[in-house]
Structure formats: structure tokens, C-alpha cells
Design a protein around this motif. Structure first.
Motif, PDB file in Angstrom:
ATOM      1  N   GLU A 146       0.837  -1.205   0.000  1.00 29.68           N
ATOM      2  CA  GLU A 146       0.000   0.000   0.000  1.00 29.68           C
ATOM      3  C   GLU A 146       0.875   1.258   0.000  1.00 29.68           C
ATOM      4  O   GLU A 146       0.517   2.270  -0.617  1.00 29.68           O
ATOM      5  CB  GLU A 146      -0.906   0.010   1.228  1.00 29.68           C
ATOM      6  CG  GLU A 146      -1.948  -1.099   1.255  1.00 29.68           C
ATOM      7  CD  GLU A 146      -2.776  -1.056   2.524  1.00 29.68           C
ATOM      8  OE1 GLU A 146      -3.373  -2.087   2.869  1.00 29.68           O
ATOM      9  OE2 GLU A 146      -2.823   0.004   3.177  1.00 29.68           O
ATOM     10  N   ASN A 193      -6.596   1.878 -10.972  1.00 32.89           N
ATOM     11  CA  ASN A 193      -6.928   0.575 -11.548  1.00 32.89           C
ATOM     12  C   ASN A 193      -5.676  -0.148 -12.059  1.00 32.89           C
ATOM     13  O   ASN A 193      -5.607  -1.381 -12.025  1.00 32.89           O
ATOM     14  CB  ASN A 193      -7.959   0.720 -12.665  1.00 32.89           C
ATOM     15  CG  ASN A 193      -7.429   1.518 -13.847  1.00 32.89           C
ATOM     16  OD1 ASN A 193      -6.823   2.577 -13.662  1.00 32.89           O
ATOM     17  ND2 ASN A 193      -7.654   1.023 -15.042  1.00 32.89           N
ATOM     18  N   THR A 253      -3.831  -1.614  -8.869  1.00 34.15           N
ATOM     19  CA  THR A 253      -4.433  -2.793  -8.236  1.00 34.15           C
ATOM     20  C   THR A 253      -4.623  -3.981  -9.170  1.00 34.15           C
ATOM     21  O   THR A 253      -5.069  -5.040  -8.712  1.00 34.15           O
ATOM     22  CB  THR A 253      -5.801  -2.409  -7.635  1.00 34.15           C
ATOM     23  OG1 THR A 253      -6.628  -1.872  -8.681  1.00 34.15           O
ATOM     24  CG2 THR A 253      -5.644  -1.366  -6.540  1.00 34.15           C
ATOM     25  N   SER A 254      -4.294  -3.796 -10.450  1.00 30.46           N
ATOM     26  CA  SER A 254      -4.425  -4.923 -11.378  1.00 30.46           C
ATOM     27  C   SER A 254      -3.083  -5.323 -11.990  1.00 30.46           C
ATOM     28  O   SER A 254      -2.731  -6.503 -11.992  1.00 30.46           O
ATOM     29  CB  SER A 254      -5.419  -4.583 -12.489  1.00 30.46           C
ATOM     30  OG  SER A 254      -4.972  -3.460 -13.233  1.00 30.46           O
ATOM     31  N   LEU A 297      -4.497  -5.912  -4.745  1.00 27.05           N
ATOM     32  CA  LEU A 297      -4.342  -4.943  -3.656  1.00 27.05           C
ATOM     33  C   LEU A 297      -5.480  -3.920  -3.685  1.00 27.05           C
ATOM     34  O   LEU A 297      -5.912  -3.486  -4.749  1.00 27.05           O
ATOM     35  CB  LEU A 297      -2.998  -4.215  -3.811  1.00 27.05           C
ATOM     36  CG  LEU A 297      -2.674  -3.146  -2.758  1.00 27.05           C
ATOM     37  CD1 LEU A 297      -2.314  -3.806  -1.429  1.00 27.05           C
ATOM     38  CD2 LEU A 297      -1.524  -2.254  -3.226  1.00 27.05           C
ATOM     39  N   ASP A 298      -5.969  -3.540  -2.525  1.00 27.72           N
ATOM     40  CA  ASP A 298      -6.901  -2.417  -2.423  1.00 27.72           C
ATOM     41  C   ASP A 298      -6.096  -1.132  -2.287  1.00 27.72           C
ATOM     42  O   ASP A 298      -5.116  -1.086  -1.524  1.00 27.72           O
ATOM     43  CB  ASP A 298      -7.804  -2.583  -1.202  1.00 27.72           C
ATOM     44  CG  ASP A 298      -8.776  -3.739  -1.360  1.00 27.72           C
ATOM     45  OD1 ASP A 298      -9.188  -3.997  -2.516  1.00 27.72           O
ATOM     46  OD2 ASP A 298      -9.109  -4.382  -0.351  1.00 27.72           O
ATOM     47  N   PHE A 299      -6.526  -0.097  -2.997  1.00 26.08           N
ATOM     48  CA  PHE A 299      -5.816   1.179  -2.909  1.00 26.08           C
ATOM     49  C   PHE A 299      -6.805   2.312  -2.749  1.00 26.08           C
ATOM     50  O   PHE A 299      -7.784   2.415  -3.493  1.00 26.08           O
ATOM     51  CB  PHE A 299      -4.951   1.429  -4.144  1.00 26.08           C
ATOM     52  CG  PHE A 299      -4.270   2.774  -4.108  1.00 26.08           C
ATOM     53  CD1 PHE A 299      -3.235   2.998  -3.212  1.00 26.08           C
ATOM     54  CD2 PHE A 299      -4.685   3.813  -4.924  1.00 26.08           C
ATOM     55  CE1 PHE A 299      -2.612   4.237  -3.150  1.00 26.08           C
ATOM     56  CE2 PHE A 299      -4.068   5.055  -4.874  1.00 26.08           C
ATOM     57  CZ  PHE A 299      -3.029   5.261  -3.983  1.00 26.08           C
ATOM     58  N   ASP A 300      -6.553   3.173  -1.775  1.00 27.76           N
ATOM     59  CA  ASP A 300      -7.413   4.311  -1.475  1.00 27.76           C
ATOM     60  C   ASP A 300      -6.738   5.591  -1.983  1.00 27.76           C
ATOM     61  O   ASP A 300      -5.607   5.906  -1.589  1.00 27.76           O
ATOM     62  CB  ASP A 300      -7.636   4.396   0.043  1.00 27.76           C
ATOM     63  CG  ASP A 300      -8.605   5.502   0.440  1.00 27.76           C
ATOM     64  OD1 ASP A 300      -8.966   6.315  -0.428  1.00 27.76           O
ATOM     65  OD2 ASP A 300      -8.972   5.551   1.631  1.00 27.76           O
ATOM     66  N   SER A 305      -5.165   7.822   0.533  1.00 26.93           N
ATOM     67  CA  SER A 305      -4.223   7.107   1.385  1.00 26.93           C
ATOM     68  C   SER A 305      -3.507   8.053   2.356  1.00 26.93           C
ATOM     69  O   SER A 305      -3.104   9.164   1.991  1.00 26.93           O
ATOM     70  CB  SER A 305      -3.188   6.390   0.506  1.00 26.93           C
ATOM     71  OG  SER A 305      -2.124   5.900   1.294  1.00 26.93           O
TER      72      SER A 305
END
Length: 398
Positions: A362, A377, A380-381, A387-390, A393
Motif C-alpha cells: 500500500e 486501476n 491494483t491490477s 491490492l486495495d488502494f485508497d 491514502s
């Protein structure tokens, strides 16, 4: 093909295309004990990764002296501010061997993220742990490095093919996208007529010609950086090379610091490694210069942490949760981030390790998002699958 192009003596040596590609480029790169890998990217922002190989003990670098259970777990290794620990925020303190980093902390150009790890669990193999750290996946299925994959999705970046002039390219920058590798001791010392001869010899060979051209160009850049100074293989030399190259054309660099596997006699061994880390970051800052440093994010990370308890040989063993370090003018500094899990009964992973509460990927994803505008996108791909990404962050600056 036999020739005496350099010596005037026939059949002095036999040179094949394959051999010359390897030999000439390795001559430019050797010795390769301290390789630094680079990649170009558009814009002025820089990103540096430092892989701390051997499983750095985050509980020693950033000690939770405010946790009431810490001292009992580490009767010989735990420090307090009245025993040399450098207080950070009233709960955590920095190991005194890294004291040269304190000016960066005070100027909010240094942060730590505690209790983080990769998804790697329960096996505790350095090799597997480093593979997962550098490939960016949840397991060993990824065969290329996440930093190499990131190069393909940086906006406005032209696709560049890979060049390998050093067999020691780190996994993190290994893959189909172009990244160069160079050693802090490399010096292409051929005379001009010898260089011209080699250029003529393989002028019709595109692969060689490009590899040779790039080696010469990189060597010229390092000549400007070092001048008449002796080129060494130490930590400061490696960081100086990285900083100098980033100050010019390159925008991404990676190198490693070894010496963190402290099963025995940790006090002395850890102090040496922590001092090396501090030297690397301060030398990198000096080589970059103030302007470039303000646009730089440095991420230092390790394959896994170490056991919360001391062992019987005054060291610690392979664990899970650890610490990541962020430095540079482009990071959110002056903080110990992360969700502290505590060290008391029932709070350790498997009753032995610092419980990981965050994923080190992260942090890396946040730096790529901030420094190179890589879309979530893609993060996380393609770079960190699953992985989740905010986009909000906590690791982002401002």
C-alpha cells in the motif's frame, strides 16, 4: 572471428558477438557487488526503493518504548530515551545508530510505517520473502518486478525495451520494460581509438550497437559525477551514484543494503546496518541536491520483520511484522504511521511476531500514485494484483 584489433598481434583473442555483448557490457558494469538499477520516466519527480535484505528488525530501528510490554520482551535490546534512544513522538524512538537521520525527521522529510509486511506468511525464507516483496504479488506467481511493471503504465512514458548489462539486476526492476543496471565501481576505461574500433566492428549489429551506446553514455554520466575521485563499492558510493543519476535523466532507482539477519549479537550487527541505512539516505540527499530532493520519495522496505522476543544468542529470529521507512521532500514526513497492534498477551502473531496491521505494498502504491500519476486501476491490477488502494491514502503528502 580472430582479430588483433587492439593489440596488433594476430589471434590475440577470439571474439564472438555473444561473447562481446556479455564481455564488453560486463566490463563496463563490473564488479557487480553493489549494483544499482535505474529507469527513465517523464517529469521531475523521483522514486527510490531500498531493499533491506536479511529481514530488518523494525522493533529495533523504531522502538515502541512507550508500550508497557516491550522492555519485558527485549531485556537486552530495548532502549529508552535515557539510554540513548532518540525520541520521536513520546511512544516510539529511533535507534541511536541512525541518529544522522534526525535532521530529516525534524524537517518532516522522514517517516516510518510500523507493523507492516507483505502477504508472505509462516515460511520465513529470505529468498521467498524477497521474491514476494520485489514481485509485488500475494505469492510467488509473479515473475517480474513490480517497479518494472510500473514503468509500462506511467503516463506519457514511451515504451522502452529492456537492456541488461549486469547479471545482478534486482528482481524489483526485472521485466520487459527497460531498466539499466550499473555498479558504483564501473568505469569504461578504453581509449578513444579502441572505442571507435568497437563501434565500427559491430556497427551492423543493432543489439550490440545499442547496448554499447548505452554503456558509453552511462559511463560518461558517471565520469561527470565522479571526476577524478576514486570509485568505491561502499554504501555511500552506491547512494551517491543513485543520486547523481537521478539528478540527471533517470527518475527511478533501486539498490539494496544487506546485513540485517541478526540472529546472534544483534546489538553490534544491527548498529552497523542501521548506520549504513542512515549513510545511504543522507548521501542520496546530498547527491541529489536540494531541488531534486524536494521532488523525491524514498521507500526502504524489508522482506519480513523479526521475532518480538530476544532469542538465547542475544539476537532475534525471523518474524512477520516490521517497519518501512519513507524519506525525501515529497513524502508526508515527521510521523510514525500505521496501526500499532500492541505486544501484550494475545496480541502477537502466533504468540511470537509483531502482528502485521498493514500491507507494505500500500505504501509503494501510494508513492507510485503520487510521484507518477499512475491510475488506481493499474496499481491494483497490473502492478500489485489484488491490492486495495485508497486515493485518500494516509501515505500521500498533503
Amino acid at each position: 572471428m580472430s582479430f588483433d584489433g587492439l593489440s596488433g598481434r594476430p589471434d590475440r583473442f577470439r571474439l564472438s558477438r555473444r561473447g562481446f555483448l556479455a564481455g564488453a557490457c560486463c566490463a563496463a558494469a563490473a564488479p557487480v557487488m553493489t549494483p544499482v538499477t535505474f529507469a527513465a520516466a517523464p517529469g521531475d519527480n523521483r522514486f527510490v526503493t531500498i531493499v533491506l535484505r536479511g529481514a530488518m528488525d523494525g522493533l529495533d530501528l523504531v522502538q515502541p518504548y512507550g508500550d508497557p510490554d516491550f522492555a519485558a520482551l527485549r531485556p537486552k535490546l530495548a532502549l529508552t530515551p535515557d539510554k540513548g534512544l532518540l525520541d520521536l513522538d513520546g511512544f516510539f524512538g529511533l535507534h541511536p545508530a541512525a541518529s544522522s537521520l534526525m535532521p530529516l525527521w525534524k524537517s518532516e522529510q522522514l517517516s516510518f510505517v510500523h507493523a507492516v509486511s507483505t502477504p508472505y506468511r509462516n515460511q520465513r525464507s529470505h529468498f521467498d520473502g524477497q521474491d514476494i516483496l520485489e514481485s509485488g504479488g500475494a505469492d510467488k506467481s509473479q515473475k517480474t518486478g513490480w517497479l518494472n511493471r510500473a514503468l509500462a503504465v506511467i503516463p506519457r512514458s514511451d515504451a522502452r525495451r529492456a537492456i541488461d548489462i549486469n547479471s545482478s539486476m534486482e528482481l524489483i526492476l526485472t521485466g520487459p520494460n527497460r531498466a539499466d543496471s550499473w555498479s558504483s565501481q564501473s568505469n569504461f576505461s578504453l581509449a578513444e581509438d579502441e572505442m571507435a574500433f568497437l563501434q565500427r566492428l559491430y556497427a551492423g549489429d543493432p543489439a550490440f550497437a545499442q547496448a554499447f551506446e548505452e554503456a558509453v553514455k552511462t559511463d560518461q554520466e558517471t565520469d561527470l559525477l565522479y571526476g577524478d575521485e576514486k570509485r568505491g563499492a561502499g554504501i555511500a558510493d552506491m547512494a551517491k551514484l543513485a543520486g547523481g543519476m537521478l539528478r540527471e535523466d533517470y527518475r527511478v532507482a533501486s539498490f539494496s543494503i544487506n546485513g540485517w539477519d541478526t540472529h546472534v549479537g544483534q546489538s553490534a550487527n544491527f548498529s552497523k546496518a542501521a548506520g549504513d541505512l542512515a549513510i545511504a539516505i543522507t548521501a542520496l540527499k546530498d547527491a541529489l541536491g536540494d531541488d531534486a530532493w524536494q521532488k523525491t520519495a524514498v521507500l526502504a522496505m524489508t522482506e519480513f520483520g523479526r521475532t518480538a522476543r530476544e532469542n538465547g544468542t542475544n539476537g532475534t529470529d525471523h518474524g512477520t511484522g516490521g517497519v518501512a521507512l519513507l524519506a525525501g521532500g515529497a513524502i508526508a514526513g515527521g510521523k510514525v504511521m500505521g496501526n500499532w497492534p500492541g505486544l501484550g498477551d494475545g496480541k502477537l502473531l502466533d504468540e511470537r511476531d509483531l502482528m502485521p496491521t498493514g500491507d507494505v505494498r500500500e505504501i509503494a502504491a501510494a508513492m507510485l500514485y503520487q510521484q507518477f500519476d499512475i491510475r488506481p486501476n493499474n496499481l491494483t491490477s497490473k502492478i500489485f494484483p489484488g491490492l486495495d488502494f485508497d486515493e485518500d491514502s494516509v501515505f500521500l503528502k498533503g
